[in-house]
Structures are given as C-alpha cells and as structure tokens.
Enzyme design. Structure first.
Site, short mmCIF file in Angstrom:
data_model
loop_
_atom_site.label_atom_id
_atom_site.label_comp_id
_atom_site.label_asym_id
_atom_site.label_seq_id
_atom_site.Cartn_x
_atom_site.Cartn_y
_atom_site.Cartn_z
N CYS A 303 0.69 -1.05 -0.25
CA CYS A 303 0.04 -0.04 0.01
C CYS A 303 1.08 1.23 -0.11
CB CYS A 303 -0.99 -0.02 1.16
SG CYS A 303 -0.11 0.21 2.95
N HIS A 351 -2.73 1.18 6.74
CA HIS A 351 -3.10 1.05 5.48
C HIS A 351 -3.22 2.42 4.82
CE1 HIS A 351 -4.58 -1.00 1.80
NE2 HIS A 351 -5.43 0.07 1.62
N HIS A 363 -5.62 1.87 -4.35
CA HIS A 363 -4.93 1.18 -3.31
C HIS A 363 -4.66 -0.17 -3.83
CE1 HIS A 363 -7.96 -0.71 -0.67
NE2 HIS A 363 -8.55 -0.95 -2.05
#
Length: 391
Positions: A303, A351, A363
C-alpha cells in the site's frame, strides 16, 4: 409362630433400585452423560462466517502492520549498510595513507643509517672543503630533521584517525547485524500471519465461500452508497466555494488587497492539482498489478509502496512507511478531501490509498489481491483514520 423371613431393608425403591447408595450413583452417571451430551455439540460449533471474515481481515491487517515494520527495518538496514560501506572505504583510504607515512619514515631512517647522519659537529666541518660547504650541509641536515618530524606527526595522526574509523566501522557492523535480525523477524511475522489467513480460508466449504462473497458484495454496495453521499457533499461544498469566490471577486474587484489574496491562493491550488494529476496518472497505470508485501514497484506494490511511487512520479518524495507518510503533509477533513490526497486507515495507521474523488481511491489492498479502484468506505467509515495532503 415366629417368621424365619429376613426383614426388608428400609428405604424407598426407584425402578427396582434401592436408594440412597445405588440410586445416587446412577443419577450421578445420568447427569454426567447428559452434561457430556450437551457439551459435545458446543465443542463442534463452528464460528460464524462473519467471525471467520473478521478473523481473516484481522490477520491480513496484522500482516500489513508487520509489512510496514519490515519496510522500516529494510530501510534502516539499507542505510546502515551504506554507512558501513562508506566507513570501510574510509578505513581503506586511511590505511593506505598510513602505509605511505610509514614508508616515508622508513626511507628517512634508512638514509640516516646509510650516511650515519646526526647533528653537525666538528668532524662535519673538517670534511667540508670550504666554510660554505659546511653551511650548506648544516642547512640540509636541519631541513631533513624537520621533514622527519612532520612525517612522524603525520604518521601518528593518521594512525589515530584510522583506529577511530575502524572502531566506528565495527560498531556500525554490529548495528547492521541487529538491523538484519529485526528484518528477518518482521519477515517471519508477515509470512506467519499470511499462512494463518490462507489456512483459515482453505477450511471453508464452497457454500461458506459463496456466503462470504455475498457478504463482501453487500459491504461494497454499502461502501458505494457512502462514497456517493460523500461525492454529493463535496460537490455541494465545491459549488458553494465557487459561488462565494465569484461573489468575492465581484465585490472586491476594486480592492487591491482582495486581488492579491486571490492571486496568492490560486497558484498554490493549481500547483497541487498539477502534481496530483501526475500522481493519479501513475497510480491508474498500476491498476491490475499484484500486492506484494514490501514491494515498491514497478511490477508489484504494497500500500505505501504504491502511494510513495505515485507521488514520486509527481516529484514529491514520501517516506517509506504508512507510519511516516501520515505525518508527511497537511491533515484535512474528509469532507475536504481532494484528488491526490492520501487516505489512511485504522487506529494503528496500517493502510493507505490515494484519493481520486467521488469517495473513491486507488490502493493495493492486501496479499492475494491487485491494485484497484475502491470506495474509501470499503471497510466501513470507522476504519478511516485521516486524510493527508502531501504537497
């Protein structure tokens, strides 16, 4: 006439069994069997699909958290290795200078040994052909002694600095070893969490997997609804801001200060939009590439690797991990999120995605998935930690 029959023992009978001794034992056995029968199904109870899904998501989140720790350890290891290499090169260079100084001292010593050079005395004067020769020889010896002194001083300095650098290199090597150990530990943690998640999913039946897919579909639909709602709010807010700007422009057209304020804000907004467009163009080009923990491209990403690479394409360097990226910019309210902003998730900030507008982001979700567009509400509104504008 007396009866010869034995009298019956006192006490009641329950189904032909005398109490209290035998009856009590039998009742105890029945009770234990009943408890065992009731306990057996409880031991075989499976967790609900919602619990399984939560457990899998938790394992993936833990793996992502461990991935960030791995990334940080990897970055630290790389920096430490670079420092060690620099120190070792420096030690090698200083050792070479030390050897040169040692050779120079050796040459002076050899010259003195061969010539028997010492302080000028009467013998030197007698060997000289003229007073001028004596004077020249004396000057030569004085210069030679001075050069020797400088050579000795240089040698001692070089030796001291070389020893110091060697000590620094030794300490850096020890730190590098510790960093590598931390790297291995973080890597093992990630692999263990991923293995646990895969094992848990492999135990589900086809019917259970289908039900999980249905639950996931419902979550996506809910996330899309919230994303649409956010998009409407942002559109209304932008319209109100544009209307306010038009009114301000029309009301302050004759004000020099008002014009100055407008001109100072517009270029900044324009500059960010230009950079954000480049970052988003890069991110869109990565859609479909696999999530791989610790990866920063170009074939795969995690990420923070994706967001870092996207903004690097726009000329902005971000830190490696989500823990650091969340502090690399200005925090803005979710309602004011703009394309290019970074959206962070969960209380432990494990994240991140890059916002593209209308409640959506790009993402790299988790292991086993691919870079994709998805609602920022993919895991519920409560999962959103913050929004950061990086440039």
């Amino acid at each position: 006439m007396a009866s010869h029959r034995k009298s019956r023992p006192t006490g009641t009978r329950v189904a032909g069994i005398r109490t209290p001794a035998l009856a009590t034992a039998a009742l105890t056995s029945v009770a234990l069997l009943s408890q065992s029968a009731n306990a057996a199904p409880a031991a075989d109870d499976k967790p609900s699909l919602e619990e399984v899904e939560k457990k899998v998501d938790d394992l993936y989140r833990q793996a992502e958290s461990a991935t960030d720790k791995y990334n940080a350890a990897k970055e630290k290891t790389a920096k430490q290795r670079k420092r060690v290499d620099t120190l070792l090169d420096d030690v090698a260079e200083r050792t070479q200078k030390l050897n040169e100084a040692r050779e120079e001292l050796g040459s002076f010593a050899s010259a003195q040994y061969r010539t028997g050079a010492a302080a000028p005395d009467t013998a030197t004067f007698l060997l000289a052909d003229t007073p001028q020769d004596y004077f020249d020889q004396t000057q030569l010896m004085d210069r030679m002694t001075g050069r020797q002194k400088v050579a000795v001083d240089d040698y001692v300095t070089q030796q001291s600095e070389t020893m110091k650098k060697r000590q620094e290199a030794t300490e850096s090597l020890e730190t590098l070893t510790d960093s590598q150990a931390g790297l291995r530990t973080a890597k093992a943690t990630v692999q263990r969490k991923l293995a646990d998640a895969r094992e848990l999913m492999s135990k589900l039946t086809a019917e259970e997997k289908a039900r999980l897919a249905a639950i996931e579909k419902e979550k996506r639909a809910e996330a899309a609804r919230k994303a649409d709602e956010l998009a409407r709010q942002q559109a209304a807010q932008q319209k109100a801001q544009e209307e306010a700007a038009r009114q301000q422009d029309s009301g302050s057209s004759s004000s020099g200060s008002g014009s100055g304020s407008s001109s100072s804000t517009a270029p900044a907004d324009s500059s960010y939009a230009t950079k954000a467009d480049k970052a988003l163009a890069f991110a869109r080009a990565q859609i479909g590439k696999p999530y791989v923990w610790g990866a920063v491209g170009p074939g795969s990403y995690d990420c923070s690797g994706l967001t870092g690479a996207a903004w690097k394409a726009a000329g902005v360097t971000l830190p490696r991990t989500t823990y650091d990226q969340v502090n690399a910019g200005t925090t803005v309210p979710l309602s004011q999120a703009r394309p290019g902003d970074l959206v962070f998730f969960y209380d432990d900030v494990t994240h991140v995605g890059i916002y593209i507008g209308n409640g959506m982001m790009i993402h790299a979700p988790k292991p086993g998935t691919y870079v994709r567009e998805e609602s920022i509400y993919y895991d519920g509104e409560s999962a959103i930690h913050s929004v950061v504008r990086p440039a």
